[in-house]
Every structure is written in structure tokens, then in C-alpha cells.
Design a protein around this motif. Structure first.
Motif, mmCIF file in Angstrom:
data_model
loop_
_atom_site.group_PDB
_atom_site.id
_atom_site.type_symbol
_atom_site.label_atom_id
_atom_site.label_comp_id
_atom_site.label_asym_id
_atom_site.label_seq_id
_atom_site.Cartn_x
_atom_site.Cartn_y
_atom_site.Cartn_z
ATOM 1 N N ASP A 1 49.494 34.205 35.976
ATOM 2 C CA ASP A 1 49.182 35.236 37.037
ATOM 3 C C ASP A 1 50.378 36.128 37.379
ATOM 4 O O ASP A 1 50.105 37.059 37.782
ATOM 5 N N THR B 1 43.641 37.189 43.397
ATOM 6 C CA THR B 1 42.479 36.313 43.722
ATOM 7 C C THR B 1 41.401 37.186 44.495
ATOM 8 O O THR B 1 40.332 37.291 44.206
ATOM 9 N N HIS C 1 47.417 29.166 40.867
ATOM 10 C CA HIS C 1 48.115 30.158 40.191
ATOM 11 C C HIS C 1 49.462 29.528 39.262
ATOM 12 O O HIS C 1 49.812 28.658 39.704
ATOM 13 N N LEU D 1 49.916 37.340 43.863
ATOM 14 C CA LEU D 1 48.779 36.177 43.408
ATOM 15 C C LEU D 1 47.845 36.326 44.494
ATOM 16 O O LEU D 1 46.423 36.464 43.961
ATOM 17 N N ILE E 1 50.330 26.968 43.606
ATOM 18 C CA ILE E 1 51.235 27.558 42.823
ATOM 19 C C ILE E 1 51.952 26.501 41.823
ATOM 20 O O ILE E 1 52.636 25.694 42.232
#
Ligand SMILES: Nc1ncnc2c1ncn2[C@@H]1O[C@H](COP(=O)(O)OP(=O)(O)OP(=O)(O)O)[C@@H](O)[C@H]1O
Ligand SMILES: [Mg+2]
Length: 361
Positions: free
Chosen positions: A226, A359, A61, A355, A203
């Protein structure tokens, strides 16, 4: 024609014809009123168009930290957000990419000033440099330390020696574009954290330079992002900058999580009261900043957090120890400091929530 009539005609022709023209175009530049205003180039299948947005290798992400105005605390929030995300119970692997090519400050904030040049993998990718458990990459790592200015032959013993952060990057657009693309796609984040079985980061937090210039635009067009947060102070001067940033991210179809209001207030250690140093209380409906934010659809839950001004946050940054690490035996805590930490944790949780939701979709 009577002399009075003649004067009236002359006066009319002066004030209706020549004056407004000179005023509208004082430099005498050629005017082209039919010109279409510049547009952000569109991605698409048309050959010659921009390439499709792509993932950064070994990164699940990407979170952008942007501020449309300079000096509002974006790099400070970026480093502390990365640390706070890594401290969540999910034990996320988080890295920071400093894309403020002209004014990098991540090396200072992460205690990585004047580190050795990063190594390269066999494939020639940059290997991130880690401190506080957070791998980082910055243009500053690739520059030699700045030389002492020749105008000061006797260096001031009180000032620190110049670091690679002080080396000016004097590049034109194309060079910057190339460097940004290299930092984005040729940093090997899998090499960053070796003890994990699945390589790479959960991330990557990207610290963008202020404004809506070339670098944020390139990132927005090239990278599959994202989440984005825009850092601002709660004053009217920041508002038009925020408006431009919001418009840019919307146009680029980048997910905009919301605004973080930094230096939202100061808690006096003597009277424990909140003092609104910039533009008043952003939660007051009559506040001009609050009205402006609401009008651009960024009010309510689009305000991701309001961080107080805390002197130790700045001091921690200067020492290269993000304040989010305090309370773990690194720095002392004050009441305002505790509030700041709580808010920072909430911001990290909110971003991780978004995030995860992306997903699952
Ligand atoms: N909440 C805060 N409390 C106290 N000081 C802060 C806070 N947030 C940021 N600062 C201080 O404000 C200054 C500017 O912060 P920072 O460098 O993070 O801003 P920036 O938006 O990244 O700036 P630039 O646009 O130059 O990249 C720094 O000295 C930092 O320590
Ligand atoms: Mg910065």
C-alpha cells in the motif's frame, strides 16, 4: 611502400583496431552486442508467469521501508514508524516484519535479542513476538545463538555474548526466497493481538534489506503493497542508489509515498544551529542532492520528512527502546529530540492518510 608510410599504416592499425578492443573487453569475455538487457519478469495471465500479488493474511495494509543504500537508518525509521503509527489517536494495531534476512536488526531495536524461538499455531504458522505493544517477526528469531568464534579461546569479558542476530545466514537465492515467502505468508498476525475482536493488524511495516536485490524484488512481485518510503541521507552518494530504488518500485507498480531524509542535519546543543553534515542543506535549490531528487520526480511533497541526527535515537535503538516512545517517561528529550519526534509523527500521519485514502477509493 616508403618506410615512413609503412610505420604510419602500422601505427594507425594498432591504435584504431587492437587497442580499443582490448580496452573495451579487458577480460576477453565473448561479446554479444545484440543481447537484450535483463528485464524484471512481468506478472500476467500467461501460464508460467509470476503469480498475482496477494494480501498478507490478517494484515489490512502493508508499508515497505526501503533504503537503496546500507546503513542510512532504515531499521531505525521502521521501528520508530511502527511505534509512531501505533501511538496515533486511531489506536492502530501495527506490527513489524524484518525481512533483512542477512542482517536483521529489529530484535535489537525492539529489545528482543535472544528471545525464545517463536511458537507455532496448530496450522504451523509462526506466532509473532511482541514488545512495546508491537508484534514482530524476524529471521533472527529462528536461528540459534551464534557460537563464540573458535579463533578467540578467551572470550573478551567486555563484549556481549553472541546472539541469534550474530548467526550468519549462509544461504543461496532459493533458500532465501523460501524463507522470505514463509515469513511473509506463514506468520499468523491474528495471533499477535488477542484482545481485539477483529483479529490481525491494521498496518504491517516491513523492514527491507538495502538495495534492489532478490528480497525487495520478491516482496514487490508477491505482495499487495500500500505504501513505500525510501530512506536516504542527503548526499550525492546516496542519490544514484535512490534513483535505482525509485525505478524499481515504479517498474513493479508499487505505491511510492516518498523519501525520508534521515540525518538531514544536526542541531548543536550549544549554539542551537542546524549543521548540515552530509551534502549540505537539502532545501537549498543549488544543492546537488536536491536537484537530483527533483529531477527524478521525488521533490516537493514527495519528501515525507527530514529527520535530524539525534544521539539518543541511536542510543534508544541500542537499548531496545525506540526513541518514539520517549516523552512517555522512557527517555529524556532534547530540543533536537523533540523536532525528531514531531517529524516522525508527521511521517506516521502522512502514511496513515495515504492508507486511508486507498481504502476509500
Ligand atoms: N536520526 C538518527 N540519529 C542518530 N542516529 C541514527 C539516526 N538514524 C539512524 N541512526 C543510527 O545509525 C545507525 C544505522 O542505522 P540503521 O541500522 O537503522 O540503518 P539501516 O539502514 O537499517 O542499516 P542496514 O542497511 O545495515 O540495515 C545505527 O547506529 C542507528 O542507531
Ligand atoms: Mg537495517
Amino acid at each position: 611502400m616508403l618506410p615512413t608510410q609503412l610505420w604510419a599504416n602500422t601505427r594507425r592499425s594498432i591504435f584504431t583496431a587492437s587497442l580499443p578492443k582490448n580496452h573495451e573487453n579487458p577480460l576477453g569475455l565473448p561479446l554479444n552486442n545484440t543481447r537484450v538487457p535483463p528485464q524484471i519478469p512481468r506478472r500476467g495471465p500467461i501460464s508460467g508467469g509470476l503469480p498475482a500479488k496477494r494480501k498478507i493474511p490478517n494484515v489490512k495494509h502493508v508499508v515497505l521501508v526501503s533504503s537503496c543504500k546500507g546503513g542510512v537508518g532504515k531499521s531505525t525509521v521502521a521501528t520508530n514508524l511502527a511505534v509512531s503509527l501505533s501511538l496515533l489517536p486511531q489506536r492502530l494495531r501495527v506490527g513489524i516484519l524484518d525481512l533483512d534476512v542477512f542482517g536483521p536488526s529489529i530484535p535489537t531495536l525492539m529489545g528482543l535479542k535472544n528471545v525464545e524461538e517463536p511458537g507455532l499455531t496448530q496450522a504451523g504458522a509462526l506466532i509473532p513476538i511482541t514488545n512495546h505493544g508491537i508484534p514482530t517477526m524476524s529471521m533472527a528469531y529462528l536461528l540459534p545463538p551464534a557460537s563464540q568464534p573458535s579463533s578467540s579461546p578467551t572470550p573478551n569479558s567486555d563484549s556481549e555474548p553472541p546472539t541469534n542476530e550474530d548467526t550468519p545466514v549462509v544461504w543461496r537465492g532459493l533458500m532465501v526466497q523460501k524463507a522470505v515467502q514463509q515469513l511473509l505468508f506463514q506468520t499468523d498476525w491474528s495471533a499477535a493481538i488477542s484482545q481485539n475482536t477483529s483479529p490481525g493488524l491494521d498496518i504491517l511495516v516491513i523492514d527491507l534489506p538495502p538495495g534492489t536485490g532478490d528480497i525487495p524484488l520478491s516482496v514487490g512481485q508477491l505482495v499487495d503493497v500500500d505504501s513505500t518510503i525510501i530512506i536516504t541521507t542527503p548526499d550525492i552518494l546516496s542519490l544514484s542508489d535512490v534513483r535505482r530504488g525509485v525505478a524499481m518500485f515504479r517498474k513493479l507498480e508499487i505505491p511510492l509515498t516518498g523519501l525520508v531524509i534521515n540525518n538531514a542535519y544536526f542541531i548543536c546543543p550549544n549554539c542551537s544551529e542546524r549543521h548540515y553534515l552530509f551534502g549540505g542543506n537539502p532545501n537549498d535549490e543549488r544543492n546537488m542532492f536536491a536537484k537530483g531528487v527533483k529531477a527524478m520526480g521525488m521533490g516537493g511533497d514527495k519528501i515525507v520528512g527530514e529527520l535530524p541526527l539525534v544521539v539518543d535515537v541511536g542510543r534508544g535503538g541500542e537499548k531496545g527502546v525506540p526513541y518514539a516512545l520517549s516523552g512517555r517517561g522512557v527517555l529524556g528529550e532534547t530540543d533536537a529530540g523533540k523536532i525528531w519526534q514531531e517529524v516522525m509523527k508527521t511521517i506516521a500521519e502522512r502514511i496513515w492518510g495515504e492508507l486511508r485514502a486507498r481504502t476509500v477509493k
